[in-house]
Design an enzyme around this catalytic site. Structure first.
Site, PDB file in Angstrom:
ATOM      1  N   LYS A 210      35.915  21.486  39.649  1.00 27.22           N
ATOM      2  CA  LYS A 210      35.915  21.886  40.709  1.00 27.22           C
ATOM      3  C   LYS A 210      36.137  23.260  40.407  1.00 27.22           C
ATOM      4  CE  LYS A 210      37.224  22.304  46.074  1.00 27.22           C
ATOM      5  NZ  LYS A 210      36.807  23.892  46.263  1.00 27.22           N
ATOM      6  N   ARG A 230      26.377  28.160  51.822  1.00 27.96           N
ATOM      7  CA  ARG A 230      26.496  26.561  52.797  1.00 27.96           C
ATOM      8  C   ARG A 230      27.001  27.087  54.281  1.00 27.96           C
ATOM      9  NH1 ARG A 230      32.971  25.325  51.332  1.00 27.96           N
ATOM     10  NH2 ARG A 230      32.553  23.869  53.527  1.00 27.96           N
ATOM     11  N   ARG A 374      32.603  16.358  55.596  1.00 26.70           N
ATOM     12  CA  ARG A 374      34.143  16.036  54.919  1.00 26.70           C
ATOM     13  C   ARG A 374      33.811  14.450  54.524  1.00 26.70           C
ATOM     14  NH1 ARG A 374      36.333  19.992  53.331  1.00 26.70           N
ATOM     15  NH2 ARG A 374      36.156  22.670  54.260  1.00 26.70           N
ATOM     16  N   LYS A 380      38.816  15.962  47.020  1.00 28.78           N
ATOM     17  CA  LYS A 380      39.247  16.820  46.542  1.00 28.78           C
ATOM     18  C   LYS A 380      40.524  17.335  45.986  1.00 28.78           C
ATOM     19  CE  LYS A 380      39.350  20.269  50.925  1.00 28.78           C
ATOM     20  NZ  LYS A 380      38.998  21.574  51.133  1.00 28.78           N
TER      21      LYS A 380
END
Length: 517
Positions: A210, A230, A374, A380
């Site tokens: 990440k 984004r 999501r 994550k």
């Protein structure tokens, strides 16, 4: 559409935790609203202004005029006022903004005033998120929620889809297709406490680094390359090196998902703040690119050679990515399974952190690309830092937090016993915590200017945060990133709170900088 029913629904949505009730309330709004109202109504319900920042601070909101006796405002009249506020500039702008705000509030009923103050201040958090609005639109129009959600994903705009859906009916959703050159909302990840937990939930999966960079979506159509953030902003002109990298790939028409990062001379990531500053730079881009060169790192592919890959399993999309993008431009990753050595994923996380990155994303191999959501197929994992800090002051809240102390000013101890402010936060506070801290901080108050209450530095609070970033606004030269309240520590005295030196040492600062301030 009148503002009054919107203010009422906003209040009712805030008062219910039932998702089905929220959907029903929003569906009622959409049945009343015309297609021309939707571009305003949807962001208002989500607590956003279509104009973005309009330059209105607390001084323009305090001491509001008496509310109007009856409702006369329409959403378009309100939106016109916000547009006028956003355009105010130059000498006397602060006074002109206050005049416009006070004029608007004077025309609003008490319920409408409460709604408008929350909307302007950014504290209108009633839980009417876009995902709930999608289901409400589906209920209103008779379309399937999954079909509406996909159209929003491909259009990159809930407002655009809602406007056409309400005006033309469900058949219009078929017109929203993945198009190279038009950005789609990115797929996001949920959180997991550990790699082991994530692998247990997903089964055989990929564990990827990440990166602490800026998310980008890169579209190439022949010689034309466009790069989006984004939030779907076009930043192509700011990233010439990413354009060059896309044109060098052996493909003519594709859409890639990834991040841009900056590396130092040792190959370690430079601070996020430097990357954000570089991406935000609009002037002398070539010089900025020399000073802070950016490298694209891709982890997914949405389309290639005119073929839409969104519905393919993650493993097949990654195979297509590997055929197009050389390994140095792909994210580092390993594939693990619950039946294999369960330490491999955790070891990969440790190596990733040692390389200077912020954590990992664990991805199911069979999940499609759920843009704009999501998705449960991406998890994550990153370490959560916590500090015990001292409350130095708190700001009076707005909207539904009116009358309660909300935004906390947080400080760490210096060696001489004084405190250096590291930042502010109002996140993580439950209603019960707000009530408690308002009473407790009132007991510690030494000054109240009507906006901020300064308190004796005695109350310790545990704060979770994602990292530090440099800031000239604060005496230690750093501030906390994404700080949120975990709990109050009345069992600790202020003398036991973390020091500035401890904070900086934990994030690799040198000794001289640790003692600054």
């Amino acid at each position: 559409m009148m503002l009054a029913p919107l203010a009422r629904v906003s209040r009712e949505v805030a008062q219910t935790s039932a998702r089905s009730r929220k959907i029903s309330l929003l569906a009622g709004v959409f049945r009343t609203a015309g297609p021309e109202d939707v571009p305003v109504v949807i962001p208002y319900l989500a607590g956003r202004l279509p104009q973005g920042r309009i330059g209105v601070g607390w001084n323009a909101l305090k001491d509001p005029p008496p509310p109007a006796d009856r409702a006369t405002l329409t959403v378009h009249e309100v939106n016109d006022t916000f547009t006028a506020l956003a355009a105010v500039a130059g000498p006397g702008s602060q006074g002109e903004r206050r005049r416009l705000v006070q004029e608007l509030l004077a025309a609003a009923t008490e319920d409408e005033q409460r709604f408008l103050v929350g909307l302007i201040s950014g504290e209108l958090r009633q839980g009417a998120l876009d995902a709930v609005a999608v289901e409400a639109l589906a209920e209103t129009s008779g379309a399937g929620a999954a079909v509406v959600r996909r159209a929003v994903m491909l259009a990159g705009s809930l407002q655009q889809v809602a406007q056409r859906l309400l005006a033309e009916g469900p058949h219009v959703l078929e017109e929203f297709l993945l198009t190279v050159g038009r950005p789609v909302l990115p797929m996001l990840a949920q959180s997991a406490g550990s790699v082991t937990e994530a692998v247990g939930r997903l089964g055989t999966c990929a564990v990827e680094e990440k990166l602490d960079g800026i998310r980008v979506q890169v579209h190439r159509d022949g010689p034309t390359v466009r790069i989006f953030t984004r939030t779907l902003d076009d930043i192509t002109d700011r990233l010439p090196e990413v354009t060059e990298a896309a044109l060098a790939l052996d493909g003519d028409r594709f859409v890639l998902d990834g991040e841009v990062i900056a590396l130092d001379e040792m190959g370690r990531p430079r601070p996020f703040q430097e990357i954000a500053g570089r991406v935000g730079s609009r002037t002398d881009v070539r010089s900025a690119a020399v000073a802070v060169p950016l490298s694209p790192v891709f982890f997914d592919i949405l389309a290639v050679d005119g073929e839409d890959l969104l519905d393919l399993p993650g493993a097949e999309r990654y195979a297509a990515l590997a055929r197009l993008v050389p390994e140095p431009m792909r994210v580092r990753r390993i594939v693990v399974s619950p039946s294999s050595d369960d330490t491999a994923g955790e070891e990969f996380l440790r190596e990733t952190l040692a390389r200077g990155h912020e954590g990992v994303v664990v991805k199911a191999l069979d999940t499609p690309y759920s843009a704009g959501r999501r998705g449960a197929g991406w998890l994550k994992v990153k370490p959560v830092h916590t500090l015990d800090l001292v409350v130095l002051a708190a700001e009076w809240g707005h909207g539904r937090r009116t009358g309660r102390l909300s935004n906390l000013h947080l400080g760490a101890r210096r060696e001489d016993g004084s405190f250096a402010m590291l930042g502010k936060t109002f996140k993580g506070l439950t209603d019960a915590m707000l009530e408690w801290q308002t009473e407790r901080l009132g007991e510690l108050a030494v000054r109240d200017d009507g906006f901020t209450v300064t308190v004796r530095p005695e109350l310790v609070v545990e704060i979770a945060y994602d990292g530090l970033q440099r800031s000239s606004r604060y005496p230690a030269g750093v501030t906390l990133r994404f700080a949120r309240v975990v709990r109050y520590r009345e069992d600790k005295a202020a003398e036991e709170a973390d020091t500035v030196g401890t904070v900086l040492a934990a994030h690799g600062r040198d000794a001289e900088q640790r003692e600054r301030g």
